[in-house]
Motif scaffolding. Structure first.
Motif, PDB file in Angstrom:
ATOM      1  N   SER A   4       0.954  -1.101   0.273  1.00  0.00           N
ATOM      2  CA  SER A   4      -0.469  -0.019  -0.122  1.00  0.00           C
ATOM      3  C   SER A   4       1.201   1.625  -0.007  1.00  0.00           C
ATOM      4  CB  SER A   4      -0.514   0.279   1.347  1.00  0.00           C
ATOM      5  OG  SER A   4      -1.664  -1.233   1.503  1.00  0.00           O
ATOM      6  N   CYS A   5       1.803   1.168  -0.035  1.00  0.00           N
ATOM      7  CA  CYS A   5       3.188   2.752   0.786  1.00  0.00           C
ATOM      8  C   CYS A   5       3.326   3.611  -0.599  1.00  0.00           C
ATOM      9  CB  CYS A   5       4.671   2.164   1.221  1.00  0.00           C
ATOM     10  SG  CYS A   5       4.992   3.538   1.756  1.00  0.00           S
ATOM     11  N   PRO A   6       2.882   3.967  -0.936  1.00  0.00           N
ATOM     12  CA  PRO A   6       2.896   5.604  -2.237  1.00  0.00           C
ATOM     13  C   PRO A   6       3.960   5.465  -2.681  1.00  0.00           C
ATOM     14  CG  PRO A   6       1.913   6.499  -0.462  1.00  0.00           C
ATOM     15  CD  PRO A   6       2.599   5.071   0.159  1.00  0.00           C
ATOM     16  N   VAL A   7       3.711   6.112  -4.200  1.00  0.00           N
ATOM     17  CA  VAL A   7       5.526   5.948  -4.644  1.00  0.00           C
ATOM     18  C   VAL A   7       4.756   6.973  -6.373  1.00  0.00           C
ATOM     19  CG1 VAL A   7       7.535   4.366  -3.917  1.00  0.00           C
ATOM     20  CG2 VAL A   7       5.712   4.132  -6.336  1.00  0.00           C
ATOM     21  N   TYR A   8       5.591   7.614  -5.779  1.00  0.00           N
ATOM     22  CA  TYR A   8       5.227   8.708  -7.614  1.00  0.00           C
ATOM     23  C   TYR A   8       5.922   8.235  -8.892  1.00  0.00           C
ATOM     24  CZ  TYR A   8       1.731  11.406  -4.513  1.00  0.00           C
ATOM     25  OH  TYR A   8       0.785  11.575  -3.147  1.00  0.00           O
ATOM     26  N   ASP A   9       5.774   8.193 -10.124  1.00  0.00           N
ATOM     27  CA  ASP A   9       6.411   8.397 -11.437  1.00  0.00           C
ATOM     28  C   ASP A   9       7.344   8.999 -11.095  1.00  0.00           C
ATOM     29  OD1 ASP A   9       5.072  10.476 -12.104  1.00  0.00           O
ATOM     30  OD2 ASP A   9       5.052   9.664 -13.969  1.00  0.00           O
ATOM     31  N   ALA A  10       8.187   8.271 -12.082  1.00  0.00           N
ATOM     32  CA  ALA A  10       9.416   9.442 -12.008  1.00  0.00           C
ATOM     33  C   ALA A  10       9.450  10.577 -13.075  1.00  0.00           C
ATOM     34  CB  ALA A  10      10.866   8.604 -12.776  1.00  0.00           C
ATOM     35  N   ALA A  11       8.362  10.905 -14.303  1.00  0.00           N
ATOM     36  CA  ALA A  11       8.518  11.376 -14.802  1.00  0.00           C
ATOM     37  C   ALA A  11       7.815  12.845 -14.415  1.00  0.00           C
ATOM     38  CB  ALA A  11       7.682  11.053 -15.988  1.00  0.00           C
ATOM     39  N   SER A  13       4.315  13.051 -13.537  1.00  0.00           N
ATOM     40  CA  SER A  13       3.243  13.506 -13.847  1.00  0.00           C
ATOM     41  C   SER A  13       2.470  13.248 -12.752  1.00  0.00           C
ATOM     42  CB  SER A  13       2.759  12.383 -15.213  1.00  0.00           C
ATOM     43  OG  SER A  13       2.885  11.546 -14.468  1.00  0.00           O
ATOM     44  N   GLY A  14       2.888  13.027 -11.947  1.00  0.00           N
ATOM     45  CA  GLY A  14       1.783  12.561 -10.573  1.00  0.00           C
ATOM     46  C   GLY A  14       1.229  11.202 -11.028  1.00  0.00           C
ATOM     47  N   THR A  15       1.485  10.050 -11.546  1.00  0.00           N
ATOM     48  CA  THR A  15       0.946   8.794 -11.093  1.00  0.00           C
ATOM     49  C   THR A  15       0.780   7.979 -10.120  1.00  0.00           C
ATOM     50  OG1 THR A  15       0.744   8.092 -13.859  1.00  0.00           O
ATOM     51  CG2 THR A  15       0.743   6.799 -12.446  1.00  0.00           C
ATOM     52  N   LEU A  16       0.065   7.579  -9.166  1.00  0.00           N
ATOM     53  CA  LEU A  16       0.513   7.154  -7.861  1.00  0.00           C
ATOM     54  C   LEU A  16       0.392   5.482  -8.271  1.00  0.00           C
ATOM     55  CD1 LEU A  16       1.584   8.065  -4.955  1.00  0.00           C
ATOM     56  CD2 LEU A  16      -1.551   7.209  -4.923  1.00  0.00           C
ATOM     57  N   ARG A  17       1.080   4.961  -7.428  1.00  0.00           N
ATOM     58  CA  ARG A  17       2.037   3.577  -7.433  1.00  0.00           C
ATOM     59  C   ARG A  17       1.678   2.964  -6.264  1.00  0.00           C
ATOM     60  NH1 ARG A  17       5.817   0.954 -12.140  1.00  0.00           N
ATOM     61  NH2 ARG A  17       4.375   1.960 -14.341  1.00  0.00           N
ATOM     62  N   THR A  18       1.792   2.060  -6.447  1.00  0.00           N
ATOM     63  CA  THR A  18       2.305   0.880  -4.540  1.00  0.00           C
ATOM     64  C   THR A  18       3.634   0.414  -4.687  1.00  0.00           C
ATOM     65  OG1 THR A  18       0.935  -0.491  -4.462  1.00  0.00           O
ATOM     66  CG2 THR A  18       0.105   1.422  -3.954  1.00  0.00           C
ATOM     67  N   GLU A  42      15.318  -0.533 -14.314  1.00  0.00           N
ATOM     68  CA  GLU A  42      16.103   1.074 -15.018  1.00  0.00           C
ATOM     69  C   GLU A  42      15.013   1.771 -14.889  1.00  0.00           C
ATOM     70  OE1 GLU A  42      18.806   2.918 -17.329  1.00  0.00           O
ATOM     71  OE2 GLU A  42      17.685   2.002 -18.383  1.00  0.00           O
ATOM     72  N   PRO A  43      13.554   1.886 -15.569  1.00  0.00           N
ATOM     73  CA  PRO A  43      12.321   1.959 -14.878  1.00  0.00           C
ATOM     74  C   PRO A  43      12.101   2.315 -13.472  1.00  0.00           C
ATOM     75  CG  PRO A  43      11.827   1.652 -16.835  1.00  0.00           C
ATOM     76  CD  PRO A  43      13.232   0.100 -16.193  1.00  0.00           C
ATOM     77  N   GLU A  44      12.318   1.141 -12.617  1.00  0.00           N
ATOM     78  CA  GLU A  44      12.119   1.261 -11.163  1.00  0.00           C
ATOM     79  C   GLU A  44      13.155   0.923 -10.465  1.00  0.00           C
ATOM     80  OE1 GLU A  44       9.706  -3.219 -11.215  1.00  0.00           O
ATOM     81  OE2 GLU A  44      11.368  -3.460 -11.083  1.00  0.00           O
ATOM     82  N   TYR A  45      14.239   1.611 -10.921  1.00  0.00           N
ATOM     83  CA  TYR A  45      15.430   2.547 -10.394  1.00  0.00           C
ATOM     84  C   TYR A  45      14.878   3.650 -10.727  1.00  0.00           C
ATOM     85  CZ  TYR A  45      19.971   4.622  -9.459  1.00  0.00           C
ATOM     86  OH  TYR A  45      20.761   5.124  -9.751  1.00  0.00           O
ATOM     87  N   ASP A  46      14.499   4.560 -12.195  1.00  0.00           N
ATOM     88  CA  ASP A  46      13.832   5.794 -12.358  1.00  0.00           C
ATOM     89  C   ASP A  46      13.065   6.414 -10.353  1.00  0.00           C
ATOM     90  OD1 ASP A  46      16.111   6.018 -13.358  1.00  0.00           O
ATOM     91  OD2 ASP A  46      14.698   5.911 -15.026  1.00  0.00           O
ATOM     92  N   ILE A  47      11.743   5.338 -10.714  1.00  0.00           N
ATOM     93  CA  ILE A  47      11.168   5.736  -9.787  1.00  0.00           C
ATOM     94  C   ILE A  47      11.041   5.876  -8.634  1.00  0.00           C
ATOM     95  CG2 ILE A  47       8.447   5.110  -8.744  1.00  0.00           C
ATOM     96  CD1 ILE A  47       8.166   3.981 -11.596  1.00  0.00           C
ATOM     97  N   LEU A  48      12.167   4.928  -7.923  1.00  0.00           N
ATOM     98  CA  LEU A  48      11.916   4.712  -6.514  1.00  0.00           C
ATOM     99  C   LEU A  48      13.633   6.228  -6.142  1.00  0.00           C
ATOM    100  CD1 LEU A  48      13.151   1.487  -5.724  1.00  0.00           C
ATOM    101  CD2 LEU A  48      11.436   1.926  -4.944  1.00  0.00           C
ATOM    102  N   ILE A  49      14.578   6.581  -6.703  1.00  0.00           N
ATOM    103  CA  ILE A  49      15.256   6.786  -7.489  1.00  0.00           C
ATOM    104  C   ILE A  49      14.325   8.649  -6.911  1.00  0.00           C
ATOM    105  CG2 ILE A  49      17.507   8.741  -7.945  1.00  0.00           C
ATOM    106  CD1 ILE A  49      17.981   6.156  -6.858  1.00  0.00           C
ATOM    107  N   ALA A  50      13.490   8.976  -7.450  1.00  0.00           N
ATOM    108  CA  ALA A  50      12.333  10.091  -7.864  1.00  0.00           C
ATOM    109  C   ALA A  50      11.592  10.322  -6.610  1.00  0.00           C
ATOM    110  CB  ALA A  50      11.740  10.058  -9.227  1.00  0.00           C
TER     111      ALA A  50
END
Length: 149
Positions: A4-11, A13-18, A42-50
Motif C-alpha cells: 500500500s505504500c505510495p510512490v509517484y512516477d519519475a516523470a 506526471s503525478g501517477t501514483l503507484r504502490t 531501470e524504470p523502477e530504479y528511476d521511480i525509486l530515486i525520484a
C-alpha cells in the motif's frame, strides 16, 4: 505496507503507484553477500530515486548492468510514509557473482505493526565452546491498554 505504500512516477506526471505494484522481481544479497536487496529494472530504479529511495546500479561478472535496492531502504521509506507493517524479506543467494551462489534461505526483514516484538536470550554453549544468542519474534495480540484496565 509494501502493498500500500505510495510512490509517484519519475516523470512528474503525478501517477501514483504502490511499492507492492512496483517491486515484483527477485531478491538476493549484494556487496559481497552482505546487503539483502531487491532486484529492479531501470524504470523502477528511476521511480525509486525520484521518491528519495536510495537504489544502486551495478554490473554483473559479464559486464551487464543491473539495478537493486537494499531491503532496509524500502523499510525505511515505508516507515517515513507512516506504514508500520511490511515484509521486505529477501533470499540469501548471490545471483550476480562471477560464480552465482544459490539461495538456501531467507533474510528476514519484516514487521507486522506496533505489536511485532522480539525477545533475545543468550547462553554459553559448553559443547560448542562459545556464547549463543537466540531470538524469538512474535506478535503481541493484547490491546495496548489491556493490562492497565
Amino acid at each position: 505496507g509494501q502493498t500500500s505504500c505510495p510512490v509517484y512516477d519519475a516523470a512528474g506526471s503525478g501517477t501514483l503507484r504502490t511499492l507492492g505494484q512496483l517491486l515484483l522481481g527477485s531478491t538476493g544479497r549484494e556487496s559481497g553477500g552482505t546487503i539483502p536487496s531487491w532486484y529492479i529494472n531501470e524504470p523502477e530504479y528511476d521511480i525509486l530515486i525520484a521518491n528519495g529511495i536510495i537504489a544502486y546500479k551495478d554490473q554483473d561478472a559479464g559486464g551487464n548492468d543491473y539495478w537493486y535496492v537494499p531491503a532496509i531502504n524500502l523499510a525505511s521509506y515505508c516507515v517515513s510514509q507512516g506504514f508500520t507493517a511490511w515484509d521486505w524479506s529477501t533470499e540469501n543467494g548471490q545471483p550476480n557473482e562471477a560464480v552465482p551462489v544459490a539461495a538456501t534461505g531467507y533474510d528476514s526483514l519484516r514487521v507486522y505493526g506496533d505489536f511485532d516484538q522480539v525477545q533475545v536470550g543468550s547462553y554459553y554453549d559448553t559443547v560448542a565452546g562459545y556464547q549463543r544468542f537466540e531470538t524469538i519474534r512474535f506478535i503481541n495480540l493484547r490491546i495496548a491498554n489491556e493490562l492497565a484496565s
